[in-house]
Motif scaffolding. Structure first.
Motif, PDB file in Angstrom:
ATOM      1  N   GLU A 173       0.830  -1.197   0.000  1.00 22.51           N
ATOM      2  CA  GLU A 173       0.000   0.000   0.000  1.00 22.51           C
ATOM      3  C   GLU A 173       0.866   1.249   0.000  1.00 22.51           C
ATOM      4  N   GLU A 174       1.983   1.201   0.778  1.00 28.26           N
ATOM      5  CA  GLU A 174       2.874   2.346   0.809  1.00 28.26           C
ATOM      6  C   GLU A 174       3.504   2.597  -0.557  1.00 28.26           C
ATOM      7  N   GLU A 175       3.881   1.518  -1.258  1.00 33.93           N
ATOM      8  CA  GLU A 175       4.454   1.647  -2.597  1.00 33.93           C
ATOM      9  C   GLU A 175       3.454   2.284  -3.555  1.00 33.93           C
ATOM     10  N   GLU A 176       2.174   1.822  -3.480  1.00 35.55           N
ATOM     11  CA  GLU A 176       1.138   2.368  -4.357  1.00 35.55           C
ATOM     12  C   GLU A 176       0.925   3.841  -4.051  1.00 35.55           C
ATOM     13  N   THR A 177       0.935   4.205  -2.750  1.00 34.58           N
ATOM     14  CA  THR A 177       0.733   5.594  -2.352  1.00 34.58           C
ATOM     15  C   THR A 177       1.849   6.467  -2.904  1.00 34.58           C
ATOM     16  N   GLU A 178       3.087   5.964  -2.831  1.00 34.30           N
ATOM     17  CA  GLU A 178       4.222   6.711  -3.338  1.00 34.30           C
ATOM     18  C   GLU A 178       4.091   6.980  -4.835  1.00 34.30           C
ATOM     19  N   GLN A 179       3.459   6.090  -5.609  1.00 35.46           N
ATOM     20  CA  GLN A 179       3.362   6.219  -7.049  1.00 35.46           C
ATOM     21  C   GLN A 179       2.144   7.027  -7.495  1.00 35.46           C
ATOM     22  N   GLU A 180       1.301   7.456  -6.565  1.00 36.06           N
ATOM     23  CA  GLU A 180       0.087   8.173  -6.941  1.00 36.06           C
ATOM     24  C   GLU A 180       0.379   9.601  -7.370  1.00 36.06           C
ATOM     25  N   GLY A 181       1.406  10.257  -6.787  1.00 32.80           N
ATOM     26  CA  GLY A 181       1.727  11.633  -7.117  1.00 32.80           C
ATOM     27  C   GLY A 181       2.673  11.735  -8.293  1.00 32.80           C
ATOM     28  N   PRO A 182       3.002  12.993  -8.704  1.00 29.51           N
ATOM     29  CA  PRO A 182       3.933  13.182  -9.813  1.00 29.51           C
ATOM     30  C   PRO A 182       5.291  12.544  -9.541  1.00 29.51           C
ATOM     31  N   VAL A 183       5.853  11.962 -10.587  1.00 34.01           N
ATOM     32  CA  VAL A 183       7.159  11.317 -10.504  1.00 34.01           C
ATOM     33  C   VAL A 183       8.113  12.076 -11.415  1.00 34.01           C
ATOM     34  N   GLU A 184       9.276  12.408 -10.896  1.00 34.34           N
ATOM     35  CA  GLU A 184      10.251  13.142 -11.692  1.00 34.34           C
ATOM     36  C   GLU A 184      11.011  12.195 -12.614  1.00 34.34           C
ATOM     37  N   GLY A 185      11.259  12.676 -13.840  1.00 30.09           N
ATOM     38  CA  GLY A 185      12.039  11.898 -14.786  1.00 30.09           C
ATOM     39  C   GLY A 185      11.209  11.425 -15.961  1.00 30.09           C
ATOM     40  N   GLY A 186      11.862  10.735 -16.858  1.00 30.82           N
ATOM     41  CA  GLY A 186      11.168  10.179 -18.011  1.00 30.82           C
ATOM     42  C   GLY A 186      11.067  11.160 -19.166  1.00 30.82           C
ATOM     43  N   SER A 187      10.630  10.651 -20.294  1.00 33.26           N
ATOM     44  CA  SER A 187      10.493  11.468 -21.490  1.00 33.26           C
ATOM     45  C   SER A 187       9.259  11.031 -22.260  1.00 33.26           C
ATOM     46  N   ILE A 188       8.794  11.888 -23.165  1.00 35.55           N
ATOM     47  CA  ILE A 188       7.630  11.580 -23.989  1.00 35.55           C
ATOM     48  C   ILE A 188       7.909  11.992 -25.435  1.00 35.55           C
ATOM     49  N   VAL A 189       7.108  11.442 -26.331  1.00 38.07           N
ATOM     50  CA  VAL A 189       7.234  11.735 -27.760  1.00 38.07           C
ATOM     51  C   VAL A 189       5.896  12.220 -28.289  1.00 38.07           C
ATOM     52  N   GLY A 190       5.905  13.372 -28.952  1.00 40.55           N
ATOM     53  CA  GLY A 190       4.715  13.882 -29.611  1.00 40.55           C
ATOM     54  C   GLY A 190       4.856  13.742 -31.117  1.00 40.55           C
ATOM     55  N   ALA A 191       3.722  13.739 -31.826  1.00 39.63           N
ATOM     56  CA  ALA A 191       3.757  13.590 -33.283  1.00 39.63           C
ATOM     57  C   ALA A 191       3.084  14.770 -33.961  1.00 39.63           C
ATOM     58  N   MET A 192       3.705  15.271 -35.010  1.00 41.23           N
ATOM     59  CA  MET A 192       3.048  16.229 -35.900  1.00 41.23           C
ATOM     60  C   MET A 192       3.264  15.776 -37.332  1.00 41.23           C
ATOM     61  N   ASP A 193       2.279  16.043 -38.174  1.00 44.31           N
ATOM     62  CA  ASP A 193       2.292  15.456 -39.513  1.00 44.31           C
ATOM     63  C   ASP A 193       3.078  16.257 -40.544  1.00 44.31           C
ATOM     64  N   THR A 194       3.573  17.425 -40.169  1.00 46.92           N
ATOM     65  CA  THR A 194       4.324  18.280 -41.081  1.00 46.92           C
ATOM     66  C   THR A 194       5.515  18.872 -40.345  1.00 46.92           C
ATOM     67  N   ALA A 195       6.638  18.969 -41.009  1.00 45.15           N
ATOM     68  CA  ALA A 195       7.832  19.531 -40.377  1.00 45.15           C
ATOM     69  C   ALA A 195       7.695  21.043 -40.227  1.00 45.15           C
TER      70      ALA A 195
END
Length: 607
Positions: A51-73
């Motif tokens: 339960e403590e582990e789940e609670t820790e993961q409920e809020g914002p987590v620092e790190g990671g990256s994301i990829v967005g897509a657009m159809d034209t340069a």
């Protein structure tokens, strides 16, 4: 010997009893023994840890990256005072900021300015800036940067260099003298001290917060750069050299393929959770499949998820969707006038020199074309009903929008009658109409690549027009940056009569002058109607304009004039369909954009 045998038998019996209990337990049968209190306590501890582990993961987590897509340069200009299209804005929305922003109700709220004061007659607004804000290169943001940004836009040579944002400075005091080079001081914007800046308007202004809401560029980077050289300067073009105050810095790119934004560790609102955001240029036909596989994390402006793919994407278990009315529209414009070669070369926009395009000069012809285009068919056939036909060029979300204008409901009969009346008839029985002089009449339709719905609409429009006897030649589509350059900056008799384009409208005010004022750079049709300008400026003129009902009535008159004179046929407003992977959190879209407080975005699987 006896003792050894005894202990051996005892050991065997003990093992047998243990195995029997284990077998009974695995088969689901209760062996009848009372559970060991120590085991129960251990399980409770394990559950508590989980339960403590789940609670820790409920809020914002620092790190990671994301990829967005657009159809034209993006075309490649990453400078707020010179960029021209939405794909470049996809980068700038993360890197640069203005003094004020807007909330979900389109009210102005603090950004780089934390507070402001407006004088009684609304000729002055004084803004108090956030202290401690750093540019991406570590330099301090101050009032001098604000003054420099607005002086650059007001400078002589700005429009000749390709600048198109003069609407933000023309109402300011002293603009005409400064722009003409008669003085080196610009009265319209001054630094009171390092963190206080004052804007002064030539006349009482009905919406001063709109005009102070332009993204700021750094003086220390561009101070020694001539305005004519800014569009080609490394700080306008190159990752690592583009400097803003935003939550992410533009750090790398593979041109026409991907654009990398890296976390601004010293961001004044707090270090962003994400380490990196990468925009990838992806053909629109494969965007949805990449969403499903998780190879891209979000699809936002300007085109979002294609309407044809809505149901499919809605079924992806790993994706969330947002659908809202577009803050803009798609149009088919008429090239009513062309600039002269000399004006194109100098960058001047001088209506007195324009050359009329006879092929679309007759208002009846333009109205006939509006009747001929099956716009409801475009919405149903290409947008799958996820959009609406509109007839007035003000965003539907604004209080000023009206539908009380000519509607041009699809009618081949109305179209043919108007063409006959204008003298465009088929004189040689080839199925196509000649002009009133009996000469061949062919309209050249230009359109860009990238937006697949717009690409598919071009041949549909051609078919609609040929059904009423108008011969249309579809030009070879061009990539967006080359296309915009052709129709906006090289429009001198370039053989274009009709053009397809979409506008994402500003959310600050319904004022249409940025697109349809006669001398506006974005007035690609080169619409020259003095009555239009008269109404546009009347809606901004004090004291009457302080009454919103007066402005509303004036804008209604203007929209009726637009829909009658018809510099463009408004095709449809496509619903915005945004999509993002459920691993991405913190998405709170605004009415006009999905990008809102990206420093608060985070992924729940950050390492």
């Amino acid at each position: 010997m006896l003792n050894k045998k005894f202990w051996y038998v005892l050991l065997v019996l003990t093992l047998f009893a243990f195995l029997l209990a284990a077998c009974n337990s695995e088969s689901g049968e209760d062996p009848g023994a009372e559970e060991d209190p120590g085991t129960e306590e251990q399980e409770e501890n394990n559950e508590q840890e989980e339960e403590e582990e789940e609670t820790e993961q409920e809020g914002p987590v620092e790190g990671g990256s994301i990829v967005g897509a657009m159809d034209t340069a993006p075309a490649g200009v990453f400078n707020p005072i010179f960029y021209s299209e939405a794909y470049e804005a996809n980068i700038l929305d993360f890197t640069h900021e203005a003094l004020v922003s807007q909330n979900n109700s389109l009210e102005f709220i603090p950004s780089l300015a934390h507070d402001w004061e407006i004088n009684e007659d609304q000729t002055e607004i004084t803004l108090f800036l956030e202290e401690g804000v750093k540019w991406h290169d570590g330099e301090d943001f101050t009032a001098d940067d604000v003054v420099f940004t607005y002086k650059s836009i007001a400078s002589p040579g700005y429009t000749e260099a390709g600048g198109i944002r003069t609407e933000y400075v023309t109402p300011l005091k002293g603009y005409e003298a400064f722009n003409a080079g008669e003085t080196e001081e610009f009265e319209g914007v001054t630094a009171v001290d390092d963190y206080t800046v004052k804007f002064t308007f030539a006349e009482p202004n009905v919406n001063p917060l709109y005009y102070v809401g332009f993204p700021i560029i750094p003086e220390h980077v561009f101070a020694d750069v001539a305005i004519a050289d800014m569009p080609t300067h490394e700080a306008t073009l190159n990752p690592g050299k583009v400097i803003g105050t935003g939550p992410f810095a533009f750090t790398d790119m593979v041109e026409r393929e991907q654009y990398v934004l890296t976390r601004n560790e010293d961001y004044w609102k707090g270090k962003p959770y994400l380490e990196q955001i990468t925009w990838k240029v992806v053909d629109q036909s494969v965007i949805t499949s990449l969403l499903e596989t998780g190879e891209i994390d979000f699809v936002a402006d300007p085109n979002g998820v294609p309407a044809a793919d809505y149901e499919m994407v809605a079924g992806y278990e790993n994706v969330e969707m947002i659908e809202q009315t577009d803050f803009g529209y798609q149009l088919m414009g008429f090239k009513l006038n062309y600039r002269t070669k000399e004006d194109v070369e100098s960058g001047a926009i001088n209506p007195d020199n324009w050359e009329e395009n006879p092929d679309v000069a007759d208002q009846k012809v333009r109205q006939a074309i509006a009747y001929a285009i099956d716009r409801p068919g475009l919405v149903e056939g290409l947008l799958y009903g996820r959009g609406s036909v509109i007839n007035a060029p003000i965003a539907q979300q604004f209080w000023a929008y009206t539908e009380d204008v000519p509607q041009y409901e699809h009618s081949t009969e109305e179209a043919e009658a108007l063409l006959d009346e204008a003298g465009y008839v088929d004189t040689n029985d080839d199925g196509f109409r000649e002009n009133p002089d009996g000469e061949e009449w062919v309209l050249e339709l230009a359109y860009p690549t990238g937006n697949k719905i717009r690409e598919r609409s071009a041949p549909v429009i051609q078919e609609n027009l040929e059904a009423v006897g108008i011969k249309v030649n579809l030009q070879q589509p061009k990539e967006m940056s080359a296309y915009i350059n052709d129709i906006m900056t090289k429009d001198t008799n370039n053989g274009v009569d009709l053009y397809l384009l979409g506008w994402s409208l500003g959310s600050g005010d319904p004022d249409p002058s940025g697109l349809w004022n006669i001398e506006a750079a974005y007035n690609i049709s080169r619409w020259n109607n003095p009555e239009s300008d008269e109404l546009i400026f009347k809606a901004l003129e004090a004291p009457d304009a302080f009454d919103q009902e007066f402005r509303k009535k004036t804008y209604q008159e203007w929209q009726e004039l637009f829909a009658t004179d018809l510099p463009a046929v408004l095709l449809y407003a496509q619903n915005k369909i945004y999509a993002f992977n459920k691993r991405l959190n913190g998405i709170e879209p605004l009415p006009y954009s999905m990008i809102n407080d990206p420093h608060l975005w985070w992924v729940d699987d950050a390492q």
